[in-house]
Design an enzyme around this catalytic site. Structure first.
Site, PDB file in Angstrom:
ATOM      1  N   SER A 121     -21.525 112.940   5.203  1.00  0.00           N
ATOM      2  CA  SER A 121     -20.950 113.674   4.076  1.00  0.00           C
ATOM      3  C   SER A 121     -20.198 112.722   3.186  1.00  0.00           C
ATOM      4  O   SER A 121     -19.563 111.770   3.654  1.00  0.00           O
ATOM      5  CB  SER A 121     -19.984 114.782   4.503  1.00  0.00           C
ATOM      6  OG  SER A 121     -19.808 114.849   5.860  1.00  0.00           O
ATOM      7  N   GLU A 146     -11.343 116.806  14.060  1.00  0.00           N
ATOM      8  CA  GLU A 146     -12.295 117.559  13.250  1.00  0.00           C
ATOM      9  C   GLU A 146     -12.396 118.996  13.718  1.00  0.00           C
ATOM     10  O   GLU A 146     -12.412 119.921  12.919  1.00  0.00           O
ATOM     11  CB  GLU A 146     -13.688 116.918  13.290  1.00  0.00           C
ATOM     12  CG  GLU A 146     -14.700 117.756  12.501  1.00  0.00           C
ATOM     13  CD  GLU A 146     -16.049 117.089  12.347  1.00  0.00           C
ATOM     14  OE1 GLU A 146     -16.380 116.218  13.163  1.00  0.00           O
ATOM     15  OE2 GLU A 146     -16.765 117.460  11.398  1.00  0.00           O
ATOM     16  N   SER A 184     -22.656 121.278  16.623  1.00  0.00           N
ATOM     17  CA  SER A 184     -23.297 122.546  16.292  1.00  0.00           C
ATOM     18  C   SER A 184     -22.768 123.668  17.183  1.00  0.00           C
ATOM     19  O   SER A 184     -22.122 123.428  18.197  1.00  0.00           O
ATOM     20  CB  SER A 184     -24.806 122.428  16.495  1.00  0.00           C
ATOM     21  OG  SER A 184     -25.071 122.302  17.878  1.00  0.00           O
ATOM     22  N   ASN A 185     -23.065 124.891  16.788  1.00  0.00           N
ATOM     23  CA  ASN A 185     -22.672 126.045  17.599  1.00  0.00           C
ATOM     24  C   ASN A 185     -23.104 125.889  19.049  1.00  0.00           C
ATOM     25  O   ASN A 185     -22.356 126.223  19.961  1.00  0.00           O
ATOM     26  CB  ASN A 185     -23.313 127.323  17.038  1.00  0.00           C
ATOM     27  CG  ASN A 185     -22.472 127.946  15.946  1.00  0.00           C
ATOM     28  OD1 ASN A 185     -21.383 127.437  15.636  1.00  0.00           O
ATOM     29  ND2 ASN A 185     -22.948 129.030  15.373  1.00  0.00           N
ATOM     30  N   GLY A 221     -19.529 107.658   9.737  1.00  0.00           N
ATOM     31  CA  GLY A 221     -20.846 107.152  10.114  1.00  0.00           C
ATOM     32  C   GLY A 221     -21.163 107.431  11.572  1.00  0.00           C
ATOM     33  O   GLY A 221     -21.028 106.554  12.431  1.00  0.00           O
ATOM     34  N   TYR A 222     -21.587 108.650  11.847  1.00  0.00           N
ATOM     35  CA  TYR A 222     -21.849 109.059  13.235  1.00  0.00           C
ATOM     36  C   TYR A 222     -23.338 109.311  13.464  1.00  0.00           C
ATOM     37  O   TYR A 222     -24.001 108.603  14.199  1.00  0.00           O
ATOM     38  CB  TYR A 222     -21.081 110.340  13.562  1.00  0.00           C
ATOM     39  CG  TYR A 222     -19.636 110.155  13.944  1.00  0.00           C
ATOM     40  CD1 TYR A 222     -18.949 108.973  13.661  1.00  0.00           C
ATOM     41  CD2 TYR A 222     -18.936 111.179  14.576  1.00  0.00           C
ATOM     42  CE1 TYR A 222     -17.617 108.829  13.999  1.00  0.00           C
ATOM     43  CE2 TYR A 222     -17.609 111.034  14.915  1.00  0.00           C
ATOM     44  CZ  TYR A 222     -16.948 109.868  14.632  1.00  0.00           C
ATOM     45  OH  TYR A 222     -15.631 109.730  14.964  1.00  0.00           O
ATOM     46  N   SER A 223     -23.830 110.389  12.821  1.00  0.00           N
ATOM     47  CA  SER A 223     -25.184 110.861  13.141  1.00  0.00           C
ATOM     48  C   SER A 223     -26.248 109.870  12.702  1.00  0.00           C
ATOM     49  O   SER A 223     -26.090 109.157  11.715  1.00  0.00           O
ATOM     50  CB  SER A 223     -25.460 112.184  12.442  1.00  0.00           C
ATOM     51  OG  SER A 223     -24.635 113.178  12.960  1.00  0.00           O
TER      52      SER A 223
END
Lengths: 365, 407, 365, 407
Positions: free
Chosen positions: B162, B245, B377-378, B128-130
């Site tokens: 996810s 991660e 993200s990248n 539960g992050y974003s």
């Protein structure tokens, strides 16, 4: 010299886009994509109002008598909207097949049906297109046997037109004896692929061209240009949406479009994508008016636009972050449409190989 | 430089080969699936646990095999499973992120309660992050938890979660100290996904599956003891987890497997009777990717060696996620191009079944784009590489209405 | 298993870098580059103190008996400093040629001379390496005739060792009758190329290998790995300097390294370049200890590192802005060194072609 | 859509072909050179002027042919010279930037004094923009000019000044209103490079030539009338000039020529008896580049048409410099790779002679990197494309010690 769309072409483009915006909002697209059949009678019949079906059918057969360039303009609009219609096969390749490979009497019989939207003819290639998948058919007199897998724009086909390796084409009615089909929903739910099998099915044989293989290739080339135009439209949607998203989305206290990381990705997208538009126009115009350049530019347009569009699809999805990866905004319909267009009628690798052969650049081993 | 295996590792290698030879047929399929493990997978995981091929270094009291950490053993195990194309065990967020986090900073009670069931696949975790509006800016989490009568009462919303639609538990980053500066106001809680007040709404992704969810919290009660480390330490704990991660996502075994699969596919797929590997562009792309994979494998060997020597690999480690996902995407791009039109028919067999090869590759191709976005993200990775790896100055803080008062 | 440099290798690396830093400041490099002969007696003899000349010569011939990996570590250091020394040819390929292709007696005679720095043997390939340029030689008994253009590391050669297409090698003294040379300063002023012509020149023929072509290829493979290591060092210099520059240079009121545009370019550089180090080590170690992987990894290392280094060279030059394009900082010495290494002993295209052949991936046409 | 030429253009085409057939042998070599024009070039330029193939639309009173502007005529001329590989006239900064600037905003006197001699090649100009420390940030120019007794007295330093070592004149961006905000304090002066107080120090570049200079000004006196437009209008004039520079640098004729040269080179160059064009990787790269060049040519046709119709092409125009230089670099990269080791011997024949083909290609390859840096670096171009072309928000201003007080 004038390299650009005419006033009529721009008006046609505007009205098509207006129509699609109106008839194909996201929720409608989702609903049509679910069955994945690539055909919606309402939408298809609605497009008839714009004269789409007979776009390139000569006027004497009830069409508008326009060219591949006009069809490419339409294809860009359809790609922009991810419209689930069998445009490339039915509206462009099939009439061209008649115009290039059929007798006058055959044209007389079928082209008016195409223009009227009564015949939806799916075109498949048994070998010439360099598409992966089984394709092996034989013609015994007027009886066609064998299979062709992965025919596009065949979700609601009334006829199948199959080009054999020697450039002969055979037209079979979809409900002909011995014909069976298997429809596969594809990655791109706006367009399915159909495997079709024939068992001594009665066929109308189109073999009127002097050089049958060259005639078949003209149909293939036009199909490739139209797919390139469709990819261009699809990639343009993704870019437009990513730019709009980047102007609104806030992260780290800033609109993300103000970060050079995002800004430069979008600058790369427009720098590579915008020249594709001129390229598609040029290649389409070559089909209509510059036979010496027709094959080369068709091969290159399909290959180059596919490569650019893949990168634009990736970068614009990245720009959207998680919102790009989920189904929420529906951005993936265009991602997948680009993926589909890339592979059918021969991928970029095959198209460039053909471009090389055309120029006599054969490899040593 | 010594790439030979000592006797001890040779013995392990022989043991695994024998295991795979006798048991390998029970393995679930490799790749493609991001689903709740089915019974076949759970059974296989149990077998792997019994042999110590997963949970190897986790203490016996928490359900592992209790072996001394040895990166070379880990490398031998990974490489044998990769070479044989055998499923090497669960790599979900619970196993790969929460378990190492708890082992590093959890209480004895937390370890006993969660490590064993998680590595057995009995407890599936989600992260539960974003939150809406802070995708990349984790420290800006606004989901609140207030301590009342021995419970944390959670209110707010998470997104991009996810596996939440089938997860049993969540590790949650939430704001417990609203008056402290942004990074110091967070805590890290462990909670049951079956708690009253949780509403999970699966988010379908481009792959056609629901790999992500929105999760809504309305007065969800979490026992006070379910905090990891302590109040205001959430950012610290989250970074412990993120570290795991990042190393999970970049992995030379994956690109090696893909390259092998590609060589087979290009040899087997024909157009007009000619195998693709005998066609110029396909072969050229394969060759370039082979070069990249060789470099990536060698880089991984360096990292393994440094890890075994207790060396912090610094920027060499930081490039792994960004470089690895891009290489993975180039590999899956070649795969879908090699499949061509044959690969386009696409029907995911659903949550509980194996997909065909073409669908699996197409899902991997799209999921690779997801990997460029998820887990930092990248662009976030490039910031990390530039700022922490190369010591370049940070993006200057811009004083805007949105940042004022956040510190 | 341990994949990394040993303590001894790291110490050797440190002392070499220390030495080069001391002996080769920018002004010295400029002075040496001016004549462009690729050789400076002081520097060359100084390197003898570090045991460089006999690095891979077996101990029984007076060398250190080390391997290609040790040589690759040295090459990275030399590339980092853009050192004008004939290392690849004289110190690595020549002794390997003797070890692979010569009789024991021939080794006895020449290897001690190499280890002592008395013989500087330039190695050229007439055909096997895929290098552009004329190369046609014939051997009549012990008389060599013909020309080989573009021999590297030959600026101050005492001997030329020429591999014929059949894998036979012929050693000719630089002042032998019938031998004439023409030295070309190259794009990379730290290394020239030499065209050498033989007219019935007396040669010592090395033909002791069972498989002569395989023996020749071992020399070629090692040379390619060393060039890859040299490129790695050169690209690393450019990256280190660009990072340092980006931390100091101010534009628009900010240190430029704080702009994502610059930061991301440098992140791309390190993400692609750092894995090249492991690749070079692996390929070098394969030459020493893993014969099955030696050719494949050598071809790939030369090709991949060349491609990465070209991009690093471009992006780090861009990072420097005008300062990168001018001669002021001397950054271009490394840009050009990368360009030189890319082309000699076969470019990336050729190396990958050989990698394909090795694996039986021949093209259809 | 009509790519045929009307009769009028066909006549022009025929005329040029006849001209090239009879006069073309007098043309200097195309490409490579950034030197002061030699006598051969000056003679050729004079011939071109007489035929109206350069200076075509410049009024007769300023030394041109006085034709009505017609982009199609310009395109026909360019394409005929490109196809025949004939030198199409001087493209230096005076011709391509200063002349259109003066024609747009100069006084009658300035036009009469400078346009004719510049297009004849008798006056060579250099551009005094960049300064140490402000390479990309032109508006931050610190070189000062104070008006005293009817003269601007200039003090300061410029850098990256191309051609200054042989230029006759400079157009100079300098600060005349130090108390006004940054962009409003600049003026644009025209001055003789032979003025007392000018010290030019050539900067050798990576090509081995001195394409740039440092220029030092110590009390250099410039007559008051040598200002363009007026005090404080320098930023405006500089942008008029930059607009012309950007369109000068991106040019489809150049990439077309290069592609043709590449096809010839790859067909003629052999390794082990096989022409490179029959080798897989070389052929693949050539094919990809051919695709890009076709796109670029078509894009250029669009721009030409829009220019003829008086349409502002917006972002389509803005991408030309960035996209064009990158494509140019990919083309020259393939050329140096095709040359291989044969291309490495490198001896520039000096300022007044033609170089061999390999040296020319290597210089072009390096100069292409210079083009990514000069005339607004790639990063600056991407800012322009993103901000002006796509209307993305600007990089927020950061309040630092360095910017405070500059506005």
């Amino acid at each position: 010299m004038e390299f650009g769309l005419s006033l009529e072409q721009r008006q046609f483009d505007d009205s098509l886009r207006e129509f699609l915006k109106d008839r194909l909002p996201m929720e409608r697209l989702r609903a049509l994509a679910e069955p994945g059949g690539g055909y919606d009678a309402d939408l298809w019949n609605g497009l008839a109002e714009l004269g789409l079906h007979g776009l390139i059918v000569p006027e004497r057969f009830g069409g508008a008598g326009l060219g591949v360039l006009d069809a490419a303009v339409a294809a860009e609009g359809l790609g922009y909207a991810a419209a689930p219609v069998p445009f490339t096969g039915t509206t462009v390749m099939a009439p061209l097949a008649f115009m290039n490979s059929a007798t006058e009497a055959q044209q007389d019989e079928y082209l008016p049906m195409v223009a009227a939207g009564e015949a939806r003819i799916a075109v498949g290639f048994a070998g010439l297109a360099g598409q992966t998948g089984a394709a092996s058919v034989t013609l015994d007199g007027t009886r066609l046997s064998g299979t062709v897998n992965g025919v596009m724009d065949a979700g609601a086909a009334t006829h199948f037109l199959i080009y054999l390796r020697d450039g002969t084409a055979a037209l079979v009615e979809a409900d002909a004896p011995g014909l069976s089909t298997s429809l596969h929903r594809s990655l791109d739910r706006t367009r399915p692929l159909v495997d079709v099998a024939f068992n001594s099915s009665p066929a109308v044989v189109l073999a009127a061209a002097n050089d049958k293989v060259a005639a078949a290739r003209k149909v293939l080339d036009a199909g490739r240009v139209i797919l390139a135009a469709d990819m261009l439209g699809a990639a343009q949607t993704m870019l437009d949406r990513a730019v709009a998203f980047a102007k609104e989305r806030v992260q780290f206290g800033r609109v993300i479009g103000s970060f050079q990381g995002v800004k430069y990705m979008l600058a790369d997208c427009v720098t590579t994508l915008e020249p594709c538009r001129g390229m598609v126009w040029y290649a389409a115009h070559a089909q209509d008016a510059m036979p010496d350049e027709a094959r080369l530019t068709a091969c290159h347009a399909k290959a180059h636009v596919a490569d650019v569009a893949r990168e634009v699809a990736r970068m614009t999805t990245e720009t959207h972050g998680g919102m790009g990866f989920t189904d929420l905004l529906g951005l993936h319909y265009w991602f997948k449409r680009i993926g589909f267009n890339r592979q059918v009628l021969g991928g970029p690798e095959r198209c460039r190989e053909e471009a090389a052969e055309l120029q006599g650049w054969r490899l040593d081993r | 430089m010594d790439l030979s295996l000592s006797e001890e590792y040779q013995a392990l290698q022989a043991e695994i080969r024998a295991f795979i030879a006798t048991q390998g047929h029970k393995s679930p399929k490799v790749g493609g699936g991001r689903k709740r493990p089915d019974q076949k997978t759970l059974d296989w995981q149990k077998t792997l646990l019994e042999h110590g091929y997963v949970g190897r270094t986790i203490p016996v009291e928490y359900g592992g095999a209790g072996k001394t950490p040895d990166v070379m053993e880990a490398a031998v195990i990974a490489s044998e499973f990769t070479a044989a194309n055998i499923y090497a065990g669960l790599t979900n967020q619970g196993v790969s992120m929460l378990v190492p986090t708890l082992l590093e900073v959890g209480t004895e009670e937390q370890k006993r309660a969660y490590v064993g069931p998680t590595i057995r696949g009995d407890i599936i975790w989600c992260q539960g992050y974003s939150e809406p509006g802070n995708g990349s800016d984790l420290a800006n989490a606004q989901t609140k938890a207030e301590l009342k009568d021995g419970f944390w009462v959670v209110n707010g919303q998470k997104i991009w979660t996810s596996s939440a639609h089938y997860a049993d538990m969540m590790f949650l980053l939430c704001r417990t100290e609203p008056h402290r500066p942004k990074h110091e106001g967070l805590s890290y809680l462990l909670l049951s996904m079956n708690s009253p007040g949780i509403d999970r709404r699966p988010l379908k992704t481009m792959t056609g599956r629901s790999e992500f969810n929105e999760v809504f919290f309305t007065d969800v009660k979490v026992p006070e003891s379910q905090i990891v480390v302590g109040r205001g330490k959430g950012w610290y704990v989250a970074n412990v987890t993120l570290k795991h991660e990042r190393s999970m996502i970049g992995n030379a075994d994956k690109v090696t497997t893909r390259l092998e699969q590609l060589i087979k596919m290009l040899s087997a797929t024909e157009v007009d009777g000619v195998p693709l590997i005998r066609q110029a562009e396909f072969r050229d792309r394969l060759l370039r990717l082979q070069g990249e994979v060789i470099a990536w494998k060698a880089h991984n060997l360096r990292l393994l060696t440094e890890a075994a020597q207790g060396i912090d690999s610094g920027v060499k480690r930081m490039i792994v996620k960004y470089g690895g996902t891009m290489l993975g995407f180039r590999l899956s791009s070649l795969a879908v191009d090699a499949l061509g039109a044959v690969g386009l028919p696409f029907e995911s067999a659903g949550e509980d079944a194996e997909d065909d090869d073409a669908t699996t590759w197409n899902i991997d191709y799209m999921y690779d784009v997801g990997l460029m976005i998820g887990g930092g993200s990248n662009n976030i990775q490039k910031n990390i590489i530039g700022e922490r790896g190369l010591d370049l100055p940070r993006e200057p803080k811009v004083q805007t209405a949105a940042t004022i008062g956040r510190g």
